[in-house]
Structures are given as C-alpha cells and as structure tokens.
Write a protein that holds these residues in place. Structure first.
Motif: not given
Length: 961
Positions: A400-410, A417-422, A425-435
């Motif tokens: 749930s850490n936004i820094c980790v989630a963003n790195a995971m997305l990248d 792996s576009l499906f896993e990236a989506c 992203f859909d699971e993130m409770g909070r999104r910032d500009a980096v997300s």
C-alpha cells in the motif's frame, strides 16, 4: 540491604534492611553503595529493564516506601525502556505526584505514538509547566500532526505559559515541515519580542526553517546575524544550501566553518558529500573522503553511507562498493544507497544481489530498498523476479506504500506486463502524479497509444495536474499515432499551464512536430528555449534528419557547438547519418576524428553509423575497416555492413557477411533480410533470394514486410518474370503501397511489358493520384512500344492535373562548402562559368563519337514534354502522314528529305544546339499514304522514331548538323 552493580553476578544478596543504604558484614573487599534512585537512573540510561525490574521487586518485597523522586526515577526507567504499561501502573499507585510524574507519563505516551492518551493525561494535570507543553507539542510533531502542534503552541500562549527556546525550536520545526513561511515569520517576530533572537538554539531553528521554506537568502542572513554559532548552526545552514541545490555555496560555507574552527559533525559531512554528488564533483568528493578519514569518521556508518552515495551518484560504483565493504556496521540506509546506486548505473543484477544480501542480514527492508529492487527489475526487464518482489511486498504490508506501488507500476510497464500494471494501478487506494505518469508511460511504451491518451484525460478529470513527464509521454503517443489535432490541443494546455518553456516539455513538442513534418513550428519552439540542453538539441537535430533535411540538421549541430554544448553519443550518431545522406565525406571524417578523441568509438550505435556513412559515401575500404575493428557488433552493425555491400553492388560480399553473421550466432532481423534480398537482386540470384525470403518465417519466425515483398518483386522482375512479380503482389497478406507498385512499373519499363505496366500504373494512381512518376513511367513504356497516341494522352492528363516531376538535384562539397544544383538552375553565383564549361565538355564528348541514349522521357519535365509534342507534330500527323510535307505519288527522295529537315529546323529554333539524324525510306503505300521514320536528337528533348515510305527509292542515311 546491599546492592552490587547490576552488571556483576549475583546481582542481589539478601541482607538486613536499611532504608537508605546497605550494611556490608565483610569488609575484606570494597563495595559500591547504590540507592534505588541511582539504580533506576542507571538502568534508564543504559536501557536495561531487567535489572530495573529486579530492583523494583526488591523495593516491593522489602516494603520500602519510595519518595516521589524515587518513583519518578522508576517511571522514567520504564518509559525509556519501552515498558509503558509498568510506568502506568506505577503512576496509578503513587500516593503523591508532582509535575515531573505527569510529564513523565505524557512523555511515555508521546514516545509510543498514543497522542490520545497523552492529551488526556495533559488535560488531567492540576498544573502544567513549559515541559508539559513542550512534550505535547513535540509529540504531535513526531506523529506528523504539524497543525495540531501549532494549535497547542497557540493555546500555550493564551494560557499565559512562557515558552522557552525548546518550544520555539519545536514549533519552527513544524513550520519547516509544513513549509509555512508566513507562520514561521510570525514565530520569528515573537522570538525577537521575547529576546530569543540571540539564542543559539532558536537561531539554528530559524536558519533551518527559512532554508526548508525555500528562503535561503533569509536563512543565511539569520545565520550571519547570530552572535554565537555552534556546529548545529553550521550544520543547519550548510544543509539548507544543499536542500536548495546551492551546492557550491554549501561547500564555501564548509570551508568558512573550518576556518572558524568549528567541529565537523556527521550531518555536516553528509551535507558536503551530497553537494559533491549534486555537482558530480568526483575529485572533490575523494578529497573530502580523505578529510573524513583523517577526522576519524572512517568507521562512522552515517558518514560512510553519505560517502558511498556520493561515489554512486558520480558514476564510480567500484569506489562505492569499496566504501560499502569497509563499513563494519552497515545500516539499512547503507544498503539502500548501494542498491539505488547500482540501479542508477543500469547494473540491475548487482542491485538485486545486494537486496538479497540485505534480506538475509536481518536488517529488514523499507520502501526505499523495495523500490530500488523493483527499479532494478525494470532496468534488466526481469518479469519473474519482479513477481517475486511483488509477493514480498504483499507479505511485508508495503504494497500500500505509494512509493513501492509506483515502482511496481514502472517495473511491470517496462517488462511489457501491461495487464499486471493496470491491476496494480486499479488496486491503489491513493494515487499521486507519479502513479499516473507510470501507468501512462506503461501504455505508451507498450504501443497502446489510444489508452495512453484516454488515461491522460482521466488524470485531468481526477484534478491531478500533469507534470513534464506526463506531457512527454502523451506527446510521444500523439506523434506515434499521428494525432496532430490532439497534440496541438495538448500544446495549448501546456502554454496555459506555463510549462511551454520547460526544456523537457519543449523537447517533446519539438520531437512531435518533427514527426508530423512541421519543421517550422519545431524550429520556433526550439528557438524559444532559453538554455537548450542535450535533449532539446538532439530533438531538433534528429527531427530534421528524420525529415531528410540533412543540411538543416548539420546547421543546428553547428549552432550546438557554438553554444558550448558538448554532443553525446546520440548526437554524433545522428550527424554521421546526415553525412551519409548527403555524402559529405569530409565532414564525416572530421566527426569521426572527434569521436576517436573523445573515446566514443566503442559505442556500438556510433560504430554502426560510421560503417553506414563510409559505405554510402563510396569508401568501402574504410567501412570494412571500421566493421572489422568494432569491439562489439550488434545486429545493427551487421546490417550496416551487409546493406553497404548491397548498395555498392557487391552482392557476393553481402551474402558472405550474412553467413558470417549467422556463424557468430547473431540473430538477423527484418532489416537484415531487406539488405540480403537486395544483394540477391543485384547479382541476379533468383533461387537464393526465394530461399532467403521463405526462410524468414520458417527459420527465424519473421513475417515478411512490404519491404521484403518489394525486394522480391525486384528480384523476379530483373530476371524477366514480370507476371510472377505481379502475382506475388496480388497474393500479399496486406495492401500494397505506392513503393511496390512503382517498383513493378519500373521493371515493366525495363522489359517493355505494357499490359502489366497499365495494371501497375492504375494501382499506383489509386494509392496516390498525384504521383507524377506513374504517368512519366507509363508514358515512357508507351513510347518504347511506339504507342504515341497513349503517350499524348498521358501528357494531356498530366497537363490537365497540373502535375510536374520533381526536378533532379545534385551537389558537391568543395572546401567544407556544399554546392547544390537543380535542373536548369541558374541560382549559383558562378552559373555562367559552369554552363560554359559544361558546353565545352558536351562538345568534346560529341566530337569523340558519344551519342546520348535518350529514347525515353523519364527525366524530362512537363514543359519539355510539351515542346517535344510540338516538334513531333511538325514531323508526323496523327494518321501517320508527314505533317506539313505535301508528297504526291512519285515524289522524289530529296524533296521529302528537304521538306522534313526544314520542318525540324523550324520547330527547333529555340534550341542552341541540336543534332538531327533522319533515316528515310520512300515506298508507295495505298496510293499517297506515307510512313515517316527517323530520329531527331536535340538539346533537352527527344523525338521518337518517325519514317516516310515511298516506292522506287533506295534507303539512304542523311546527317545534318
């Protein structure tokens, strides 16, 4: 009771009780006497709860009634040792409590983050002092509730409690963390009113507050006005300079600090090493490293971590690794610094090895460690390891850490792996500009351009403001999808947001407009950039090169050098490519020399472009030499060499190089087979070409593209199999383009196949109705076949549609200056001399017996076609009778010849030089019908064969100059 030092064994020995001290029966060995308060204080200082609990138990068993001071010491021991429950029980059983008792319990709750309990105890206090207020304010500050900390400070003043320097330091820290400069200025004024402006603690806090609120000048001014400075003050001002990216200023202050004789601390070393990292000042960093070792900070983990981070950011990972290995007590931050360092230097495998070592060390990991590991997976595109790290993140609750989630997305985006990236992203409770940037970039990198633009719209709808990275991704998507209108709308939004002059965004705009072919707009945007960097220069240079405007690309390269910007590998490779396009071998050699001087020749991309440049300039020996000396050859290098041989007509050498490429286990790609098939076409290897064409899919899994089919059409056509070439085009799995039809049409002209030519021309005109080459090629084919009515029809159609052939162009480089010439061009300042010399050469060629082969009108313009028609109409009528020549039965040969020559001279009066060859055969055909044959050759025009036939006359050849 006698109590030995709790570090000895046994710790306690039961003796008759004495309320204040112990009596020692045997005085043979001296003993140290301990009071309960002394024991509790020592246990508190050394964080040793077990001996403290034993002393507490002894106190209960013996029935000792402690004073408030002893009980407070006991509470402080439990609080400092993290046993808040015991401290709470002691507090509840206290018969008497003073303000220290209440403050101790508040301090305990604050340390555990239980601000609700701390606030409840604070509200229950019968009286409060400044320590009580400070404890509550610092508690809210430690728990990141900065606004509440300020509110408590305001209530403190309303209650009339006088604050001290500690209070001001804590509140100013809250202002700095909130970056609330207005509140900070008010507190500064309050400190001046109460006389705290000369206090070193308050002054240091003010220096730190102004620096963190981006007011570095005010911070330095406060620092200089301080009557007394300590290492904390120096640390605050130097750190402030580093935080505001004023690295040189920070190093200058460090030098002044040494001259003032102040003590250098851990934090100061950390700041100066950050300055060296920000400036990439490797040599200075090495000197400061020696300074730290001399000051006995070599084994300090904080200084060591800052040192290895400096080496890593200066791209010296071997030195960073040495520092890391020298650390006896490595911290989590040390591991983080080395992992991130290897990730930044694209050494993803080494970064993952160190993350595994960290995981085994027992230090655990945090969001920085895990983010660095995800980025390492993104660098080396290891999807499997990324999945394992994802599972580790889920287990550690860092998902749930936004820094980790963003790195995971990248990571998922760069691993394809576009499906896993989506999903992430859909699971993130909070999104910032980096997300949003990460998911937008993931779609763009995986060529899902429509979804890229859709996500950009969703980002705007979520009221998240795009940044330069966002605009870079969406503008790239617009350029790839040819969505000009969308790109221009985004450009308008960029202008409104005030980011139009941002170097990164402007470079993305330049790249987009270049790919749309709007070079004027791209040049305007580039010129508006105040300080273009490497990216912006590369964008405009590569843009012009992409649009085949190599002269403009070289012009901007020259401007780049004049502005003092040093080119990089990409710049040199792009400019070398323009030299190849223009065949400017002189400039190419100069750039090659500069590449050798900068030791960039090991770059595989530069090597490939050098091989291509020398081959296209006709210097195959140098091209071969560069290829043979290449330290590393990728498919692009091999392709360049094979392509060079193919274009140079060395088909056998091209095929031999292709075989060597396979022997070295370098997998060919689509570009490779284009060159191989062209080589087969040059040397007429039809069977081998068909073999390579079919092996693309069967042996290498490569589906043939249009280029490969075009090459096969050329191979079949050159061997005379024109109908098979047409059949191949008709059986293609996709629609043929204008290039392949034009190729077939040229082949038809070579073999005079009118039927296939008409089909090819019709198909070509359906693809591009404004293509003048289709009319010209077909007209030439008709002329070669003697179908003059169709030739006339072609000219009429071109004249009606106002089509013109693009004029031919040639150039030559003389003394670093390129001279360009067009057909009938008179713009050159020395055109008179040039044409005079050209006339001399033409006359010498003719006297030497050279007769130009100009049976076709492929290279002529529309105006020349019209003049040819005028000349031909004077000689031959549409029904085959000689125009303007009235011949009756029995007319003599000389009469026919003189009349014909007269008409030719009359029609050719506008030409300064011409030669007429006429072959006449006079025979009677149906009474007075005649057929005229012959050839007229004049400057800039060509007449088809015409002839006159009349009976009873021998065939004669007359030549008239």
């Amino acid at each position: 009771m006698r109590l030995f030092c709790f570090l000895s064994s046994p710790l306690f020995k039961t003796v008759p009780f004495s309320p204040f001290s112990t009596v020692v029966p045997n005085q043979t060995t001296p003993t140290r006497w301990k009071t309960f308060s002394h024991i509790f204080q020592q246990c508190s200082h050394q964080r040793a709860p077990s001996p403290g609990k034993q002393a507490h138990a002894r106190m209960i068993v013996t029935g000792f009634q402690p004073t408030v001071f002893v009980t407070n010491c006991l509470m402080q021991m439990y609080v400092r040792c993290g046993s808040l429950e015991y401290a709470d029980h002691v507090f509840d059983r206290m018969c008497q409590r003073d303000i220290v008792s209440w403050n101790t319990l508040i301090f305990g709750y604050v340390g555990c983050g239980k601000m609700g309990f701390a606030q409840s105890v604070f509200d229950s206090m019968p009286e409060r002092d400044v320590v009580s207020w400070n404890s509550l304010i610092s508690g809210y500050l430690q728990n990141d509730d900065y606004c509440e900390a300020v509110d408590v400070f305001v209530r403190m003043q309303k209650m009339g409690t006088v604050f001290d320097h500690t209070t001001l330091a804590v509140v100013l820290k809250a202002c700095s963390l909130m970056e609330d400069i207005d509140l900070g200025i008010q507190i500064h004024g309050n400190a001046v009113q109460r006389g705290f402006n000369n206090d070193v603690v308050t002054g240091s806090a003010l220096v730190d507050m102004y620096a963190k609120c981006k007011k570095l000048d005010d911070s330095i001014q406060v620092f200089h006005e301080m009557p007394e400075k300590n290492w904390v003050s120096w640390s605050a001002v130097i750190a402030g300079c580093v935080q505001n990216d004023q690295f040189i200023k920070g190093l200058e202050l460090f030098k002044k600090m040494q001259m003032a004789g102040a003590i250098v601390s851990q934090s100061i070393y950390a700041s100066v090493f950050r300055s060296c990292a920000g400036l990439s000042a490797f040599r200075l960093g090495m000197q400061l490293h020696g300074h730290a070792l001399k000051a006995n900070f070599g084994s300090d983990v904080i200084v060591g971590t800052a040192t290895l981070d400096m080496y890593a950011k200066c791209d010296s990972m071997p030195d960073a690794q040495k520092v890391f290995n020298s650390l006896t007590n490595r911290s989590l931050q040390s591991y983080n610094a080395i992992i991130v360092g290897y990730t930044r230097s694209d050494q993803g495998f080494r970064a993952l090895e160190l993350f595994l070592l960290l995981h085994k060390s027992g230090l655990g990991f945090d969001e920085i460690s895990l983010s660095g590991a995800f980025k390492a997976c993104a660098v080396i595109k290891t999807h499997l390891e990324g999945l394992q790290l994802h599972g580790l993140a889920v287990k550690s609750s860092l998902r749930s850490n936004i820094c980790v989630a963003n790195a995971m997305l990248d990571m998922y985006g760069k691993c394809g792996s576009l499906f896993e990236a989506c999903f992430v992203f859909d699971e993130m409770g909070r999104r910032d500009a980096v997300s949003w940037n990460a998911i937008i970039a993931a779609h763009e990198q995986n060529e899902n351009r429509e979804e890229t633009l859709s996500l950009f719209l969703s980002m705007l709808q979520s009221r998240m403001e795009p940044d330069d990275f966002t605009y870079g991704s969406v503008l790239k998507a617009c350029a790839s999808q040819q969505a000009l209108n969308c790109g221009m709308e985004i450009h308008n939004r960029i202008i409104k947001s005030g980011m139009g002059l941002d170097v990164f965004v402007a470079s993305a705009l330049v790249d987009m407009y270049c790919k749309f072919g709007m070079m004027e707009e791209a040049e305007k945007i580039h010129d508006r950039i105040e300080e273009p960097n490497m990216v912006s220069w590369n964008a405009i240079i590569s843009g012009f090169s992409l649009q085949n405007q190599s002269e403009s690309a070289q012009r901007f390269f020259s401007q780049m050098l004049e502005r003092g910007v040093n080119p990089d590998n990409f710049t040199y490779a792009t400019v070398i490519d323009t030299c190849a396009n223009l065949a400017t071998i002189g400039l190419g050699k100069q750039i090659h020399a500069q590449i050798i001087k900068l030791q960039l020749q090991s770059d595989v991309y530069i090597t490939s472009t050098l091989v291509d440049m020398y081959s296209k300039c006709g210097v195959m020996q140098d091209s071969q030499l560069i290829f043979m000396k290449a330290l590393r050859r990728d498919p692009v290098t091999w392709n360049a060499m094979i392509c060079g041989y193919a274009y140079y007509g060395l088909g056998e050498e091209a095929l031999t190089t292709f075989e060597n490429m396979q022997l070295e286990n370098v997998k060919p790609n689509h570009t490779t087979f284009v060159s191989v098939l062209r080589a087969c076409g040059h040397i007429g290897h039809v069977e081998k070409g068909l073999q390579y064409f079919h092996s693309m899919l069967s042996d290498y899994g490569l589906d043939p593209h249009l280029d490969h089919y075009s090459c096969m059409v050329d191979i079949l056509g050159r061997s005379g199999k024109v109908n098979e070439a047409l059949k191949l085009i008709q059986e293609m799995p996709f629609q043929a383009d204008d290039i392949i039809w034009r190729n077939l049409l040229s082949i038809c002209m070579m073999h005079g196949n009118v039927e296939v030519a008409e089909k090819a021309a019709n198909s070509l005109l359906q693809v591009d109705p404004q293509d003048s080459s289709a009319y010209i090629l077909l007209s030439n084919i008709y002329a070669h076949a003697g179908m003059w009515g169709e030739v006339s029809e072609m000219r009429k159609i071109m004249k009606y549609n106002k089509l013109k052939k693009e004029p031919g162009c040639s150039w030559i480089e003389v003394k670093d200056e390129v001279h360009t010439f067009l057909v009938c061009d008179k713009a050159h300042p020395r055109c008179k001399d040039i044409y005079e010399k050209l006339g001399v050469l033409i006359n010498e060629m003719k006297w030497d017996g050279y007769v130009p082969d100009i049976d076709f009108v492929l290279d002529e313009g529309i105006e020349e076609l019209e003049e040819q028609e005028e000349l031909r109409s004077c000689v031959c009528a549409s029904d085959g009778r000689p125009a303007g020549v009235g011949l009756a039965n029995g007319a003599g040969e000389e009469e026919v010849r003189q009349s014909l020559v007269s008409q030719v001279f009359k029609a050719s009066k506008n030409y300064w030089n011409f030669e007429v060859n006429i072959e006449i055969t006079v025979n009677e055909v149906n009474g007075d019908r005649f057929r005229l044959t012959g050839q007229v050759v004049a400057a800039l025009i060509t007449l088809p064969f015409v002839s006159v036939q009349h009976n009873n006359s021998p065939s004669l050849l007359h030549k008239t100059r």
